[in-house]
Design a protein around this motif. Structure first.
Motif, PDB file in Angstrom:
ATOM      1  N   GLN A  36       0.843  -1.208   0.000  1.00  0.00           N
ATOM      2  CA  GLN A  36       0.000   0.000   0.000  1.00  0.00           C
ATOM      3  C   GLN A  36       0.874   1.252   0.000  1.00  0.00           C
ATOM      4  OE1 GLN A  36      -3.329  -0.678   0.171  1.00  0.00           O
ATOM      5  NE2 GLN A  36      -4.291   1.306   0.466  1.00  0.00           N
ATOM      6  N   ALA A  37       1.967   1.205   0.762  1.00  0.00           N
ATOM      7  CA  ALA A  37       2.849   2.375   0.877  1.00  0.00           C
ATOM      8  C   ALA A  37       3.607   2.620  -0.417  1.00  0.00           C
ATOM      9  CB  ALA A  37       3.834   2.168   2.027  1.00  0.00           C
ATOM     10  N   THR A  38       3.931   1.568  -1.142  1.00  0.00           N
ATOM     11  CA  THR A  38       4.763   1.755  -2.338  1.00  0.00           C
ATOM     12  C   THR A  38       3.940   1.824  -3.626  1.00  0.00           C
ATOM     13  OG1 THR A  38       5.125  -0.636  -2.385  1.00  0.00           O
ATOM     14  CG2 THR A  38       6.844   0.686  -1.363  1.00  0.00           C
ATOM     15  N   GLU A  39       2.795   1.088  -3.654  1.00  0.00           N
ATOM     16  CA  GLU A  39       2.019   1.062  -4.903  1.00  0.00           C
ATOM     17  C   GLU A  39       0.622   1.669  -4.777  1.00  0.00           C
ATOM     18  OE1 GLU A  39       2.119  -2.823  -6.824  1.00  0.00           O
ATOM     19  OE2 GLU A  39       4.021  -3.235  -5.824  1.00  0.00           O
ATOM     20  N   GLY A  40       0.202   1.948  -3.520  1.00  0.00           N
ATOM     21  CA  GLY A  40      -1.146   2.481  -3.328  1.00  0.00           C
ATOM     22  C   GLY A  40      -2.150   1.340  -3.219  1.00  0.00           C
ATOM     23  N   PRO A  41      -3.467   1.662  -3.294  1.00  0.00           N
ATOM     24  CA  PRO A  41      -4.503   0.646  -3.138  1.00  0.00           C
ATOM     25  C   PRO A  41      -4.341  -0.517  -4.114  1.00  0.00           C
ATOM     26  CG  PRO A  41      -5.465   2.816  -3.044  1.00  0.00           C
ATOM     27  CD  PRO A  41      -4.023   3.017  -3.406  1.00  0.00           C
ATOM     28  N   CYS A  42      -4.742  -1.700  -3.681  1.00  0.00           N
ATOM     29  CA  CYS A  42      -4.573  -2.923  -4.468  1.00  0.00           C
ATOM     30  C   CYS A  42      -5.168  -2.747  -5.871  1.00  0.00           C
ATOM     31  CB  CYS A  42      -5.285  -4.055  -3.719  1.00  0.00           C
ATOM     32  SG  CYS A  42      -5.121  -5.616  -4.554  1.00  0.00           S
ATOM     33  N   ASN A  43      -4.347  -2.980  -6.883  1.00  0.00           N
ATOM     34  CA  ASN A  43      -4.771  -2.684  -8.260  1.00  0.00           C
ATOM     35  C   ASN A  43      -4.499  -3.858  -9.197  1.00  0.00           C
ATOM     36  OD1 ASN A  43      -2.059  -2.654  -8.185  1.00  0.00           O
ATOM     37  ND2 ASN A  43      -1.765  -0.602  -9.024  1.00  0.00           N
ATOM     38  N   VAL A  44      -4.344  -5.060  -8.622  1.00  0.00           N
ATOM     39  CA  VAL A  44      -4.089  -6.221  -9.479  1.00  0.00           C
ATOM     40  C   VAL A  44      -5.237  -7.218  -9.296  1.00  0.00           C
ATOM     41  CG1 VAL A  44      -1.569  -5.987  -9.387  1.00  0.00           C
ATOM     42  CG2 VAL A  44      -2.717  -7.383  -7.677  1.00  0.00           C
ATOM     43  N   ASP A  59      -5.583 -10.641  -0.416  1.00  0.00           N
ATOM     44  CA  ASP A  59      -6.678 -10.264   0.503  1.00  0.00           C
ATOM     45  C   ASP A  59      -6.192  -9.233   1.523  1.00  0.00           C
ATOM     46  OD1 ASP A  59      -8.598 -11.874  -0.602  1.00  0.00           O
ATOM     47  OD2 ASP A  59      -8.238 -13.575   0.743  1.00  0.00           O
ATOM     48  N   ALA A  60      -4.968  -9.470   2.047  1.00  0.00           N
ATOM     49  CA  ALA A  60      -4.446  -8.562   3.085  1.00  0.00           C
ATOM     50  C   ALA A  60      -4.226  -7.165   2.504  1.00  0.00           C
ATOM     51  CB  ALA A  60      -3.141  -9.120   3.643  1.00  0.00           C
ATOM     52  N   TRP A  61      -3.684  -7.117   1.299  1.00  0.00           N
ATOM     53  CA  TRP A  61      -3.443  -5.812   0.648  1.00  0.00           C
ATOM     54  C   TRP A  61      -4.779  -5.137   0.327  1.00  0.00           C
ATOM     55  CZ3 TRP A  61      -0.833  -5.294  -4.885  1.00  0.00           C
ATOM     56  CH2 TRP A  61      -0.642  -3.951  -5.169  1.00  0.00           C
ATOM     57  N   ASN A  62      -5.681  -5.924  -0.255  1.00  0.00           N
ATOM     58  CA  ASN A  62      -6.970  -5.379  -0.659  1.00  0.00           C
ATOM     59  C   ASN A  62      -7.760  -4.857   0.541  1.00  0.00           C
ATOM     60  OD1 ASN A  62      -8.900  -4.916  -2.753  1.00  0.00           O
ATOM     61  ND2 ASN A  62     -10.134  -6.550  -1.848  1.00  0.00           N
ATOM     62  N   ALA A  63      -7.561  -5.511   1.715  1.00  0.00           N
ATOM     63  CA  ALA A  63      -8.318  -5.113   2.916  1.00  0.00           C
ATOM     64  C   ALA A  63      -7.939  -3.706   3.378  1.00  0.00           C
ATOM     65  CB  ALA A  63      -8.058  -6.106   4.039  1.00  0.00           C
ATOM     66  N   LEU A  64      -6.812  -3.182   2.897  1.00  0.00           N
ATOM     67  CA  LEU A  64      -6.424  -1.829   3.323  1.00  0.00           C
ATOM     68  C   LEU A  64      -7.212  -0.754   2.572  1.00  0.00           C
ATOM     69  CD1 LEU A  64      -2.557  -2.226   3.749  1.00  0.00           C
ATOM     70  CD2 LEU A  64      -4.324  -2.237   5.496  1.00  0.00           C
ATOM     71  N   GLY A  65      -8.010  -1.192   1.597  1.00  0.00           N
ATOM     72  CA  GLY A  65      -8.915  -0.266   0.901  1.00  0.00           C
ATOM     73  C   GLY A  65      -8.192   0.948   0.364  1.00  0.00           C
ATOM     74  N   SER A  66      -8.751   2.131   0.697  1.00  0.00           N
ATOM     75  CA  SER A  66      -8.187   3.352   0.113  1.00  0.00           C
ATOM     76  C   SER A  66      -7.221   4.068   1.059  1.00  0.00           C
ATOM     77  CB  SER A  66      -9.328   4.300  -0.267  1.00  0.00           C
ATOM     78  OG  SER A  66     -10.058   4.560   0.913  1.00  0.00           O
ATOM     79  N   LEU A  67      -6.704   3.348   2.053  1.00  0.00           N
ATOM     80  CA  LEU A  67      -5.712   3.950   2.964  1.00  0.00           C
ATOM     81  C   LEU A  67      -4.620   4.639   2.129  1.00  0.00           C
ATOM     82  CD1 LEU A  67      -4.898   3.921   6.084  1.00  0.00           C
ATOM     83  CD2 LEU A  67      -3.338   2.093   5.480  1.00  0.00           C
ATOM     84  N   SER A  68      -4.285   5.879   2.500  1.00  0.00           N
ATOM     85  CA  SER A  68      -3.317   6.618   1.667  1.00  0.00           C
ATOM     86  C   SER A  68      -1.921   6.002   1.786  1.00  0.00           C
ATOM     87  CB  SER A  68      -3.266   8.081   2.102  1.00  0.00           C
ATOM     88  OG  SER A  68      -2.655   8.162   3.370  1.00  0.00           O
ATOM     89  N   LYS A  69      -1.086   6.275   0.770  1.00  0.00           N
ATOM     90  CA  LYS A  69       0.292   5.769   0.803  1.00  0.00           C
ATOM     91  C   LYS A  69       1.011   6.279   2.056  1.00  0.00           C
ATOM     92  CE  LYS A  69       1.747   5.056  -3.994  1.00  0.00           C
ATOM     93  NZ  LYS A  69       2.668   5.457  -5.041  1.00  0.00           N
ATOM     94  N   LYS A 324      -6.533   1.112  11.411  1.00  0.00           N
ATOM     95  CA  LYS A 324      -7.294   2.353  11.286  1.00  0.00           C
ATOM     96  C   LYS A 324      -6.985   3.274  12.476  1.00  0.00           C
ATOM     97  CE  LYS A 324     -10.523   5.144   9.967  1.00  0.00           C
ATOM     98  NZ  LYS A 324     -10.373   5.935   8.752  1.00  0.00           N
ATOM     99  N   LEU A 325      -6.973   2.685  13.677  1.00  0.00           N
ATOM    100  CA  LEU A 325      -6.736   3.501  14.872  1.00  0.00           C
ATOM    101  C   LEU A 325      -5.334   4.118  14.846  1.00  0.00           C
ATOM    102  CD1 LEU A 325      -8.436   1.213  17.546  1.00  0.00           C
ATOM    103  CD2 LEU A 325      -9.226   3.463  16.805  1.00  0.00           C
ATOM    104  N   HIS A 326      -4.346   3.354  14.369  1.00  0.00           N
ATOM    105  CA  HIS A 326      -2.991   3.921  14.282  1.00  0.00           C
ATOM    106  C   HIS A 326      -2.960   5.093  13.297  1.00  0.00           C
ATOM    107  CE1 HIS A 326      -0.839   1.396  17.013  1.00  0.00           C
ATOM    108  NE2 HIS A 326      -1.305   0.301  16.466  1.00  0.00           N
ATOM    109  N   ALA A 327      -3.690   4.940  12.207  1.00  0.00           N
ATOM    110  CA  ALA A 327      -3.708   6.038  11.226  1.00  0.00           C
ATOM    111  C   ALA A 327      -4.402   7.274  11.814  1.00  0.00           C
ATOM    112  CB  ALA A 327      -4.420   5.576   9.944  1.00  0.00           C
TER     113      ALA A 327
END
Ligand SMILES: CCCCCCCCCCC/C=C/C(=O)SCCNC(=O)CCNC(=O)[C@H](O)C(C)(C)COP(=O)(O)OP(=O)(O)OC[C@H]1O[C@@H](n2cnc3c(N)ncnc32)[C@H](O)[C@@H]1OP(=O)(O)O
Length: 359
Positions: A36-44, A59-69, A324-327
């Motif tokens: 997520q930090a390097t490529e952004g929201p899951c796009n594959v 699934d783990a990457w996709n679960a981060l949804g639209s969390l910003s980089k 989410k809480l950490h963010a």
């Protein structure tokens, strides 16, 4: 301020140096945050059922949804720093007798009957939190997370639970001036709140009197909150030219709905114990005369329940919210860093200190 690219690169290198394998669940989390930090929201595209490992990672990457980089980068850095700290801690169990006592007398930590109690002990100042107390509470929570107790309690001495941040914390300007003070206060605030987000055992607040500011906002991160009917709950952030912390900008609307949360967090509406209970912030209210007796009897009974079952149940209840809480914590701390340098905030603190205004 969110973690820089350099902090992130350092964290990526640090992961390779961890002394202990953090386990599959954490490795998956690190993977997802890294992507997520390097490529952004899951796009594959989602891998097929046969590629089990790839599907789990997807699934783990996709679960981060639209969390910003930026937020993902910050969460990755925070996670690695927690992993590094715990892999450096000398022993997994810190028995109560070996517990390092807090630096100041303003905090008293005891362990008895399966309960570790962290007591704010500055009654003459209504248990206002000094800089040292924040540090001592962080250390006490870290120790309690590893000791033999089943339950951890935060409470206060005297007639107040806590009057929030000690406003004189902001009067000791370091050599770097206001900017440096705001930077270090934001860093301390973030570390402090992170400890509550990550605390692995049942965490109970025994609210023995009025509560103000940060002592109220972090209640959303406790598992159970018992209050005397003398308690009140007050978050006068606007009056102080400040903004919410303790993840309350997220937990309060979730707990009580957005308009009730706004009345507290924007307008500083003070709730009685009964109101706070009706809004879901407090679990149960007890008559002041029998508060201590009833609450401790109940906690002693709960502390005999199987500790691992309680830990695991807490994990299930809380884990999906943690990132989410950490963010939210990172964002609230960064906003406050700016607020603390504002005229609105400085004037409000000066008014309190010159005894012109009491909340
Ligand atoms: C490098 C920097 C380090 C930074 C540290 C980290 C920063 C993290 C910060 C996180 C953000 C937190 C925000 C908040 O918590 S906002 C809320 C702040 N709290 C307040 O504004 C409360 C202020 N206090 C009052 O309004 C009243 O004192 C109160 C209503 C609580 C009680 O009134 P009462 O009349 O019953 O009692 P007194 O006012 O006479 O109080 C007795 C003495 O205690 C002192 N006191 C009380 N609260 C505080 C406080 N929060 N800060 C400092 N001092 C406090 C009060 O001055 C009295 O002292 P004296 O006996 O010496 O006069």
């Amino acid at each position: 301020m969110l973690a820089s690219q350099k902090d992130f690169n350092n964290a990526v290198s640090q992961v390779k140096l961890l002394k202990e394998d953090p386990g599959n669940e954490v490795k998956l989390k690190l993977y997802a945050l890294y992507k997520q930090a390097t490529e952004g929201p899951c796009n594959v595209p989602k891998p097929g059922m046969l590629g089990f490992i790839n599907k789990t990672k997807w699934d783990a990457w996709n679960a981060l949804g639209s969390l910003s980089k930026e937020a993902a980068r910050q969460n990755y850095v925070d996670l690695v720093s927690r992993l590094s700290a715990s892999s450096e801690s000398p022993s997994p169990e810190a028995p109560a007798a070996d517990r390092k006592q807090p630096e100041s007398d303003s905090l008293v930590v005891t362990s008895e009957d399966g309960i570790t109690t962290i007591r704010l002990n500055r009654p003459a100042k209504k248990n206002a939190l000094t800089t040292q107390m924040y540090r001592d509470i962080i250390a006490a929570l870290q120790a309690a997370s590893k000791d033999e107790s089943a339950i951890t309690v935060l409470t206060g001495s005297g007639d107040y639970y806590c009057s929030g941040n000690d406003l004189t914390n902001f009067t000791h300007l370091p050599a770097g001036g206001l900017e440096e003070m705001a930077r270090s206060a934001a860093a301390l605030l973030r570390d402090f709140v992170n400890c509550f987000i990550d605390f692995p055992k049942p965490l109970v607040a025994v609210v023995n009197g009025p509560a103000v500011g940060i002592s109220v906002t972090i209640l959303g991160l406790f598992d159970v909150v018992y209050a005397t009917d003398r308690a009140s709950f007050h978050t006068p952030f606007s009056h102080l030219g400040q903004s919410p912390e303790g993840c309350s900008s997220y937990t309060f609307p979730k707990i009580m709905g957005s308009s009730k949360a706004a009345e507290m967090l924007l307008f500083g509406k003070k709730l009685t114990a009964q109101e706070a209970c009706a809004q879901g912030l407090v679990t149960e209210v007890f008559p002041d005369g029998t508060f201590q007796k009833e609450v401790w009897a109940r906690l002693k009974a709960y502390s005999k329940l199987p500790p691992n079952a309680m830990r695991i149940s807490k994990q299930i209840i809380r884990n999906r919210e943690k990132e989410k809480l950490h963010a939210v914590n990172a964002e609230e701390s960064s906003v406050l860093r700016e607020r603390w340098q504002s005229d609105e905030c400085m004037n409000a603190i000066a008014s309190f200190l010159s005894r012109k205004v009491k909340l």
